[in-house]
Design a protein around this motif. Structure first.
Motif, short mmCIF file in Angstrom:
data_model
loop_
_atom_site.label_atom_id
_atom_site.label_comp_id
_atom_site.label_asym_id
_atom_site.label_seq_id
_atom_site.Cartn_x
_atom_site.Cartn_y
_atom_site.Cartn_z
N VAL A 1 50.33 101.50 -24.64
CA VAL A 1 51.08 102.18 -25.69
C VAL A 1 52.24 102.97 -25.09
O VAL A 1 52.06 103.69 -24.10
CB VAL A 1 50.18 103.15 -26.49
N ASP A 2 53.42 102.84 -25.70
CA ASP A 2 54.52 103.78 -25.48
C ASP A 2 54.51 104.74 -26.67
O ASP A 2 54.76 104.32 -27.81
CB ASP A 2 55.87 103.07 -25.41
N LEU A 3 54.22 106.00 -26.42
CA LEU A 3 54.19 107.02 -27.46
C LEU A 3 55.52 107.77 -27.42
O LEU A 3 55.81 108.49 -26.46
CB LEU A 3 53.01 107.97 -27.24
N ILE A 4 56.34 107.59 -28.45
CA ILE A 4 57.71 108.07 -28.46
C ILE A 4 57.81 109.30 -29.36
O ILE A 4 57.53 109.22 -30.56
CB ILE A 4 58.68 106.97 -28.95
N GLU A 5 58.21 110.42 -28.78
CA GLU A 5 58.26 111.69 -29.50
C GLU A 5 59.62 112.35 -29.33
O GLU A 5 60.13 112.46 -28.21
CB GLU A 5 57.15 112.62 -29.02
N ALA A 6 60.21 112.80 -30.44
CA ALA A 6 61.53 113.40 -30.39
C ALA A 6 61.53 114.76 -29.71
O ALA A 6 62.49 115.14 -29.05
CB ALA A 6 62.10 113.52 -31.80
N ASN A 7 60.46 115.53 -29.87
CA ASN A 7 60.38 116.87 -29.28
C ASN A 7 60.03 116.79 -27.80
O ASN A 7 59.52 115.77 -27.32
CB ASN A 7 59.33 117.70 -30.01
N PRO A 8 60.24 117.87 -27.07
CA PRO A 8 59.89 117.87 -25.64
C PRO A 8 58.39 117.75 -25.39
O PRO A 8 57.98 117.33 -24.31
CB PRO A 8 60.42 119.22 -25.14
N THR A 9 57.57 118.15 -26.37
CA THR A 9 56.12 118.10 -26.21
C THR A 9 55.50 117.47 -27.44
O THR A 9 56.08 117.42 -28.53
CB THR A 9 55.52 119.50 -26.01
N LEU A 10 54.27 116.99 -27.28
CA LEU A 10 53.53 116.40 -28.39
C LEU A 10 52.97 117.50 -29.30
O LEU A 10 52.85 118.65 -28.90
CB LEU A 10 52.36 115.56 -27.86
N MET A 11 52.63 117.11 -30.50
CA MET A 11 51.86 117.97 -31.43
C MET A 11 52.49 119.34 -31.62
O MET A 11 51.80 120.36 -31.60
CB MET A 11 50.43 118.13 -30.90
N ASP A 12 53.80 119.38 -31.86
CA ASP A 12 54.46 120.69 -31.92
C ASP A 12 55.18 120.94 -33.24
O ASP A 12 56.00 121.84 -33.33
CB ASP A 12 55.44 120.84 -30.76
N GLU A 13 54.88 120.13 -34.25
CA GLU A 13 55.48 120.40 -35.56
C GLU A 13 54.37 120.57 -36.60
O GLU A 13 53.49 121.41 -36.42
CB GLU A 13 56.48 119.30 -35.93
#
Length: 400
Positions: free
Chosen positions: A26-38
């Motif tokens: 899996v490539d997990l692509i996140e716009a923020n610098p860290t996961l689970m932060d919104e």
């Protein structure tokens, strides 16, 4: 096989973890610098049993909620291990009937009885955080001294997890899974399903072309409709984004117990006692400060300016205290130290929760949509994220 998962919130991380358990890269692509932060971190963490959706006469929303609730802990434990069991849980929720409720006490009781009846066939084995009979509820009149100006109080078995602590545990687990590559700080702008390519930009504006992938799963929250539109899977019905702010208040030895409470039914509020000296406090009319029906909503800040935070905190505490007197103790604390946060709500429909016919009360039209090897997941509620992750993984592996 390699799969791109767009969005590093609770939905995307759950999809990534389930695919990884099946040996899929899996490539997990996140716009923020860290996961689970919104929104996945900034919410009340309630694991809904369906009671709050008493205004859906079909009961499809309640059925979906308790299906999700019954699988939430087992699936999280599958991915996170026994560390899940170390997380504190809230005290059980009371549902208090506001004098201006959209449904009367009698109507709510009849709806709760039907929800409980349907729940018995799904959640009766302790899978709901060890609760053997989550469908049990009782009714009291409105004279409960813990409340004022309410018509009745329904005690339930419903609980919440602390979403911040769970977010930390999920983020750490995902980072340790060898089969998941995290591409943080990478904002997806488009998907080309025919080529199974993902177009994205880094924070400095650098354009990226990622792929090709065997499958692409869009689990973005505020960005999902816009990405779906580029992939030819646009929504054909009205929707709204809302920004809801709440107050996290720290308790102290002098603060008495405040019951976890949901005020029904309409635009009211919630109190969550996480059992750790921390309280979630929200009054919807005071906290709902953002509204958009655009394809991409504004970048509302998860933490408002200090001056705005003070106003939100003051209005939230004052309004809640009119129903839950125990909140008055928290009002004595300095508002300048209040921790006000916010999360985006997405829902179909274009009217608000105080409209009895609003689609906000009917949240069963969510979940997984697919077009070829492109998949989009409308999480709907925090509760249903693990359930939809399982369904997404089943569809992907079934197609390959």
């Amino acid at each position: 096989m390699r799969v791109a998962v767009i969005g590093g919130g609770i939905q995307g991380t759950c999809v990534a973890l389930e695919l990884a358990t099946r040996g899929i890269a899996v490539d997990l692509i996140e716009a923020n610098p860290t996961l689970m932060d919104e929104a996945s971190r900034h919410n009340e963490g309630k694991i809904h049993l369906g009671f709050v959706y008493a205004n859906d006469p079909s009961f499809r929303t309640a059925e979906l909620m308790f299906r999700g609730a019954s699988q939430f802990a087992p699936l999280m434990r599958r991915w996170l291990g026994r560390a899940l069991d170390a997380l504190p849980l809230s005290t059980p929720f009371n549902y208090v009937v506001h004098k201006d409720s959209l449904l009367s006490t009698t109507q709510l009781e009849e709806a709760y009885k039907e929800i409980a009846k349907r729940m018995r066939s799904v959640t009766s084995d302790g899978s709901y955080f060890g609760v053997e009979e989550p469908y049990v509820f009782t009714r009291q009149d409105g004279s409960d001294p813990r409340y004022r100006a309410v018509d009745a109080v329904f005690t339930t078995q419903e609980i919440a997890v602390n979403p911040g602590l769970l977010a930390d545990l999920i983020s750490k687990t995902v980072a340790d899974v060898e089969g998941i590559r995290i591409l943080a700080g990478t904002r997806v702008t488009a998907v080309a399903p025919s080529r199974r390519m993902v177009e994205a930009h880094l924070a400095d504006g650098t354009a990226l072309a990622l792929g090709p992938y065997d499958h692409v799963v869009n689990c973005s929250w505020r960005g999902r409709p816009a990405i779906d539109a580029t992939a030819g899977l646009a929504l054909m019905t009205p929707w709204t984004f809302r920004m809801k702010y709440f107050l996290l208040a720290g308790g102290s030895p002098t603060v008495p117990s405040i019951p976890s409470t949901t005020i029904v039914l309409g635009g009211f509020g919630d109190v969550v006692d996480y059992g750790t000296g921390e309280f979630y406090l929200c009054w919807y009319p005071s906290g709902r400060l953002g509204w958009s029906s655009d394809l991409t909503p504004p970048q509302w800040p998860t933490r408002p300016d200090p001056s705005d935070a003070i106003v939100i905190a003051r209005n939230t505490l004052t309004s809640l205290a009119s129903v839950v007197p125990g909140v008055e103790v928290l009002m004595a604390h300095r508002l300048e130290g209040s921790d006000v946060r916010g999360g985006v709500i997405f829902s179909l429909g274009d009217t608000d929760i105080d409209d009895p016919d609003s689609r906000f009360h009917k949240r069963s039209e969510v979940g997984l949509r697919s077009q070829g090897q492109y998949h989009s997941v409308d999480t709907g509620k925090y509760t249903t994220a693990p359930l939809f992750a399982l369904e997404a993984a089943d569809r992907i592996t079934g197609m390959s």
